[in-house]
Design an enzyme around this catalytic site. Structure first.
Site, PDB file in Angstrom:
ATOM      1  N   GLY A 205       0.821  -1.206   0.000  1.00  0.00           N
ATOM      2  CA  GLY A 205       0.000   0.000   0.000  1.00  0.00           C
ATOM      3  C   GLY A 205       0.857   1.259   0.000  1.00  0.00           C
TER       4      GLY A 205
ATOM      5  NE  ARG B  16       9.756  -6.463  23.903  1.00  0.00           N
ATOM      6  CZ  ARG B  16      10.536  -6.990  24.849  1.00  0.00           C
ATOM      7  NH1 ARG B  16      11.385  -7.958  24.546  1.00  0.00           N
ATOM      8  NH2 ARG B  16      10.457  -6.563  26.090  1.00  0.00           N
TER       9      ARG B  16
ATOM     10  CG  ASN C 173       9.784 -12.077  12.915  1.00  0.00           C
ATOM     11  OD1 ASN C 173      10.868 -12.165  12.337  1.00  0.00           O
ATOM     12  ND2 ASN C 173       8.823 -12.965  12.752  1.00  0.00           N
TER      13      ASN C 173
ATOM     14  CE  LYS D 110      14.010 -15.991   8.539  1.00  0.00           C
ATOM     15  NZ  LYS D 110      13.505 -17.353   8.445  1.00  0.00           N
TER      16      LYS D 110
ATOM     17  CD  GLN E  63       8.027  -3.616   6.531  1.00  0.00           C
ATOM     18  OE1 GLN E  63       7.760  -2.443   6.294  1.00  0.00           O
ATOM     19  NE2 GLN E  63       7.639  -4.596   5.740  1.00  0.00           N
TER      20      GLN E  63
ATOM     21  N   GLY F  29       7.819   1.936  15.703  1.00  0.00           N
ATOM     22  CA  GLY F  29       7.525   1.538  14.324  1.00  0.00           C
ATOM     23  C   GLY F  29       8.780   1.228  13.518  1.00  0.00           C
TER      24      GLY F  29
ATOM     25  CD  GLU G 104       5.316   5.228   7.524  1.00  0.00           C
ATOM     26  OE1 GLU G 104       4.837   6.057   6.755  1.00  0.00           O
ATOM     27  OE2 GLU G 104       4.891   5.054   8.689  1.00  0.00           O
TER      28      GLU G 104
END
Ligand SMILES: Cc1cc2nc3c(=O)[nH]c(=O)nc-3n(C[C@H](O)[C@H](O)[C@H](O)COP(=O)(O)OP(=O)(O)OC[C@H]3O[C@@H](n4cnc5c(N)ncnc54)[C@H](O)[C@@H]3O)c2cc1C
Lengths: 336, 764
Positions: free
Chosen positions: B246, B653, B656, B658, B663, B727, B730
């Site tokens: 998206g 934190r 994951n 991977k 990302q 996050g 981005e």
């Protein structure tokens, strides 16, 4: 995409006949260009004749005739198979390099050599039917000449069209004085010099080349040459791969002692046809292959360039690309 | 066996593991079903007709040929389309939904931009609809359109965006000796996720609508759809089990409303999938920006002033690119001025695109910082450390966590920064000039309220339900991991359901907020379930835990057991079967800055303090990072190759390894694209894009992407949530284009200030 009829034949004469009778029929090779254009409503043949079943898929040595000792490449041989052919790689590495510099592996796997010659310009105004374009619709006007023309011509354009021919393969072919063999009405074959095959736009830019409506390309012939050890195809583009050329140069040199005996230079991304740099070639004959001479030759050629608003950089880029390609060719095509 | 105590915060044993994506197999085998693939019986296909002028009005349609064309069912124009509830910003806001572009299709004859949907053809097949669309003839009364940002900025229609200390910097800039003042530009960009925007509308009578919709905004889309069609929100269902990317471009937009309108009109299911060409004109983009940055320093190299003046365009939306956003949180300086000017262009609405503001604003700021450091002949890392803001310099509050200095330190070491020469043009490799550059990345940390329901079955399976979204980022996987820890259940026994507006509400999937928002609610719902199980076990005379005290009981492996003696245990299955509970459910809402709500079950329940977190008055929340890049520049030919990237990210934190790494890698690649090639080019005469397809709108190919070495700080943020994850979606893109520009300078001595750096730019 308008509704159209799909037919197939493995008889060349039938295919020619169909083209002759049906003025609105077109040939289907790999379809990587014509189908796109049909979806965009740029091309709208009433019938597509699939010729991938014709037998012109081979690459073989020519044993007799004016091109004896040359090679014949089938028009329906895939771009990938052509680039991977051992004879091509060994004797005409420029052709293999040029093919591999174009499109993507997937597209090259589909694309035929004949289709590559006849692929149409990537001018974005030609592709967008909301825009005027003389090539698409004669008389409509040219949106590119005053528009976004970074990708457009610097040689041989007319006020009616500033589009460039997008092929890489064709740049190598024009450099190597290839010959296009076509089959016409009544089984009549003819040979067209590669440099005469594509056209400059003039006042009828709708015509990309000098093929007749009913003619089918069957072969591309390459005369024997002594360039194999000193040739190089250099393509400059907006990303590392899978982009059309800003400027590309095919360079091939044959030496006699420490002087240039023969040289071929052609450029892509600069004109409505693959551009042979005759002036640069002439200058270099019997000269020593050094950077100063390469520069003088390139400047001589580019002196005649007429850039548009957004492609002025192509003049200087053309010089540098030509010098680099010639230098690399002298190095046996290896990177410095 | 990881020991967990129900009324303490859950131990995190599975969270943080580099688990393979739970939907990976489904995706690579083609089993995962995307929106456009939910074909319906009796379905019609819609193909939109777009305007070929940018401004004016439609004076008429000639539909004769199109209507006669094979397979055509109906053609909708503003003359015959269903009238929807008129657009009213306040009313729409009340619904909790929004539109990416404030324009409902086919309601009047006005044309606001080139490519606007002005009609839609419905036919039995996609091909028939597409063909008939080319036969629709439109006549217009054309007006002159504004498409040139520079020109539009001179007009009186320019409005001001966010302003900080406007006009306060000029005096000090003028009197400074050590300063730089430069202009940087970034082009229009389009999102181009792999999956084109798609919708399938299925009406059940006149007042129930199911819409398969490739949207990032499940609940908001339901709400505005209900508003426009005057339906009850509960009678609208939005479904999107998978999204093929998206990047901010899949907000509620006209095509999904068009599909619903069309379905209503012909009373059949309707599928509408837009083309790549429409993705250039109909679903938002990132505005071009013009950014002026002025910096000045004292002799020690301390910044005395930062001024960042930004211009962009907007139209048909309140949104405008928040270009100065990172300049509010990076670097100390006694004077800081940040301004925004917004011009109106006759183009479709700009919208969020991966790291709005940050991605382009950091190009200018982080280039300028590098320029300033060079003026001082100071190492740019040193310069950044010297001017590091350890507290939020504008809000004057602490950061919730900020490990930027550690990012620098690790990056310098892993990259081998020490061998960099401050003077440019020092390293050559054949035809290539080699340069190193770096930049800071930052992205604000966002959390929004989210509700999660978990159902436990007596066959041992747990289902986690929330109207969140799998953008392709790994949400299914991470929610599975959190639920595994929350319940002490194996990963393989957990099923996650998202992408359905009938599920408990979750925020839209944007702003890198999903992980931070939804996982705390998973923990809270899990805790509620465990407590309920415990309550039943303690009260059950047949349970080994009968009569025990909750505080002595732990859980793991789908069992409750006595902390002091693991052999005294009772499995979830047994507890439920003995007590005739086929299923058990609990739902919890995690509200940032407040409490987790949910039926609190005495004597234990979700620890209420866990969501006293995310207090934005107390703390400033951001992910941080640093990118280090090596570029090779072939100066003769103007070509730039990024040869390697080292990036260190402080994202709290790591849920994951991977998916987080993916990302960051994706963000860096996005940044390489922005730096070297991405650009939506307009022909201003038509206000239309000439880069119409992916043949012209370039994104990186494999050969453009070097090895990307990703490192995480991995320290949980103590204030964002009980989990501590900020996050990651981005922040990876932010700063990449500046790092590349800075490396190009280091290689060549040339400053490139206009993105993207295509070969022609090195010829200017
Ligand atoms: C995204 C993209 C990127 C590309 N990038 C490059 C690039 O960088 N460099 C490059 O060189 N090319 C590039 N191409 C173009 C590609 O090389 C051509 O599409 C391909 O060579 C066409 O071959 P085809 O067999 O698929 O032709 P088709 O699409 O089948 O046909 C093309 C045209 O040739 C005609 N034709 C086909 N065969 C014959 C024949 N035997 N005789 C007479 N006429 C015939 C057809 O009627 C049609 O008009 C790219 C294409 C795409 C889609």
């Amino acid at each position: 995409m308008r509704p159209f009829k799909y037919s197939t034949t493995n008889d060349i004469n039938v295919a020619v006949k169909m083209l002759q009778v049906k003025g609105h029929a077109k040939l289907l090779g790999g379809g990587t260009n014509i189908l796109d254009l049909m979806k965009e409503d740029v091309e709208h043949p009433e019938e597509l004749i699939d010729i991938t079943g014709l037998s012109y898929t081979q690459i073989k040595s020519i044993s007799s005739g004016p091109n004896a000792e040359g090679i014949s490449i089938g028009a329906l041989c895939k771009n990938t198979d052509t680039a991977n052919d051992p004879i091509i790689r060994q004797n005409f590495p420029l052709v293999a390099q040029a093919i591999l510099a174009g499109a993507s592996a997937q597209i090259r796997n589909m694309a035929t050599n004949g289709g590559n010659l006849n692929q149409r310009t990537r001018c974005s105004y030609f592709y967008d039917i909301a825009m005027p374009c003389n090539k698409r619709e004669p008389g409509a006007g040219c949106a590119a000449i005053e528009g976004i023309n970074k990708m457009h011509a610097i040689f041989g354009w007319s006020k009616d069209c500033v589009a460039v021919h997008p092929s890489d393969l064709c740049v190598a072919l024009v450099a190597l004085d290839a010959i296009v063999k076509v089959m016409g009405a009544g089984g009549k074959e003819r040979l067209i010099q590669f440099s005469d095959y594509h056209r400059l736009p003039g006042t009828d830019p709708q015509k990309d080349n000098n093929l007749q409506q009913e003619e089918i390309i069957t072969e591309i012939q390459l005369p024997k040459n002594n360039f194999a050890s000193k040739s190089y195809y250099l393509k400059v583009r907006d990303r590392s791969s899978y982009a059309f050329a800003l400027v590309s140069v095919a360079a091939a040199i044959e030496m006699a002692g420490n002087q240039i005996k023969q040289v071929r230079i052609a450029m892509g991304g600069v004109s409505h046809k693959p551009w042979r740099a005759y002036e640069a070639e002439q200058f270099l004959i019997n000269k020593t292959p050094d950077e100063a001479n390469f520069n003088l030759a390139a400047e001589l050629e580019m002196r005649n360039a007429k850039p548009l608003k957004h492609n002025k950089f192509k003049v200087e880029l053309g010089i540098r690309t030509m010098v680099r390609a010639l230098t690399q060719a002298m190095n046996g095509g290896k990177h410095t | 066996m990881a020991a967990n105590t129900p009324n303490q915060n859950t131990n995190m044993a599975i969270i943080g593991k580099p688990l393979d994506r739970v939907d990976g197999h489904l995706k690579v085998t083609g089993i995962a079903t995307f929106v456009a693939e939910f074909n319906q019986p009796n379905m019609a296909y819609a193909f939109p007709v777009r305007s070929t002028i940018a401004k004016g009005s439609i004076t008429g349609f000639d539909l004769i040929l199109a209507e006669k064309s094979g397979g055509v069912i109906s053609i909708l124009t503003h003359e015959n389309a269903p009238r929807l509830q008129p657009f009213d910003p306040l009313e729409i806001k009340k619904t909790g939904g929004f539109l990416a572009e404030n324009l409902i299709p086919l309601q009047d004859n006005k044309v606001h931009y080139f490519g606007q949907f002005i009609a839609v053809v419905l036919a039995e097949t996609f091909e028939e609809a597409r063909h008939a669309a080319t036969l629709v003839k439109v006549s217009y009364a054309k007006e002159k359109a504004d498409a040139d940002l520079n020109e539009a900025l001179l007009k009186s229609s320019v409005r001001e965006g966010a302003q900080l200390n406007k006009g306060q910097a000029s005096a000090i800039i003028e009197t400074s000796n050590l300063k730089i003042e430069q202009t940087y530009t970034t082009p229009a960009q389009n999102h181009h996720p792999m999956e084109p925007h798609a919708a399938i509308a299925i009406w059940d009578g006149a007042d129930k609508l199911t819409l398969y919709d490739s949207t990032q905004v499940i609940v908001g889309m339901r709400n505005i759809t209900a508003y426009f069609f005057k339906l009850k929100p509960e009678d609208v269902r939005i479904l999107c089990p998978y999204l093929g990317g998206g990047f901010g471009g899949k907000s509620p937009a006209a095509h999904n409303i068009l599909a619903a309108m069309a379905g209503k009109k012909i009373n059949r299911p309707v599928k509408l999938v837009i083309t790549r060409q429409m993705m250039q004109t109909n679903v938002g983009r990132r505005s071009p920006t013009i950014q002026k940055v002025a910096l000045a320093c004292d002799l020690q190299g301390k910044l005395t002033v930062i001024r960042h003046q930004n211009s962009s365009y907007s139209n048909l939306t309140d949104f405008s690119e928040p270009v100065g956003i990172q300049t509010q949180v990076l670097y100390n300086a006694p004077v800081r001025e940040i301004t925004h000017q917004i011009a109106k262009l006759d183009m479709n609405a700009p919208t969020y695109m991966r790291a709005p503001g940050h991605a382009v604003g950091s190009f200018a700021l982080e280039s300028a910082i590098d320029e300033m450091a060079y003026e001082l002949r100071m190492d740019p890392v040193q310069f950044r450390i010297l001017n590091h803001a350890s507290t939020d310099p504008v809000k004057k509050i602490n950061f919730s966590s900020n490990h930027l200095l550690e990012c620098f330190q690790i990056g310098v070491e892993k990259f081998g920064w020490a061998s960099r020469k401050i003077q440019p043009r020092q390293t050559r490799n054949g035809q290539w000039l080699v340069g190193y550059g770096m930049a800071t990345s930052v992205h604000h940390g966002v959390r929004r309220p989210a509700t999660v329901r978990i159902q436990l079955s007596n066959d041992g399976m747990a289902t986690v339900m929330t109207a969140s979204q799998e953008l392709g980022t790994g949400t299914y996987t991470i929610l599975t991991q959190t639920a595994a820890d929350a319940l002490g259940i194996a990963v393989g026994k957990i099923k996650v359901l998202v992408g359905d507006s009938d599920l408990p509400p979750a925020p839209f999937a944007a702003g890198s907020s999903t992980t931070a928002s939804v996982n705390p609610a998973v923990l809270a719902a899990g805790e509620l379930l465990r407590c309920e199980l415990m309550r039943i076990a303690i009260a059950d005379p047949k349970s080994k835990l009968n009569g025990r005290n909750t505080k002595d009981i732990s859980f793991a492996d789908s069992k409750l057991y006595l902390s002091s003696d693991i052999s005294i245990s009772d499995s979830y299955k047994d507890i439920m079967r003995r007590n005739n509970r086929e299923t058990m459910q609990a739902s919890a809402t995690a509200t940032p800055g407040g409490a987790a709500s949910g039926a609190t079950v005495a004597p234990c329940g979700p620890s209420m303090d866990q969501d006293q977190n995310y207090d934005t008055h107390k703390y400033s929340f951001h992910s941080f990072g640093a990118h280090f890049v090596e570029v090779w520049v072939d100066e003769d030919l103007g070509t730039i190759r990024v040869k390697r990237v080292t990036t260190v990210q402080d994202i709290g934190r790591v849920m994951n390894e991977k998916t987080a790494r993916s990302q960051v890698i994706g963000g860096v690649i996005f940044g390489i694209g922005a730096a070297l090639m991405e650009e939506t080019v307009f022909d201003n005469r038509w206000a239309s894009p000439v880069t119409r397809t992916l043949a012209d709108y370039h994104v990186p190919v494999n050969l453009d992407v070097p090895p990307i070495d990703v490192h995480f700080i991995g320290k949980p943020d103590p204030h964002i949530s009980s989990i501590g994850s900020k996050g990651v979606g981005e922040v990876g893109i932010v700063g990449v284009s500046a790092a590349i520009a800075n490396a190009v300078f280091n290689a060549t001595g040339k400053r490139l200030r206009n993105l993207p750096f295509t070969p022609d730019k090195l010829f200017v």
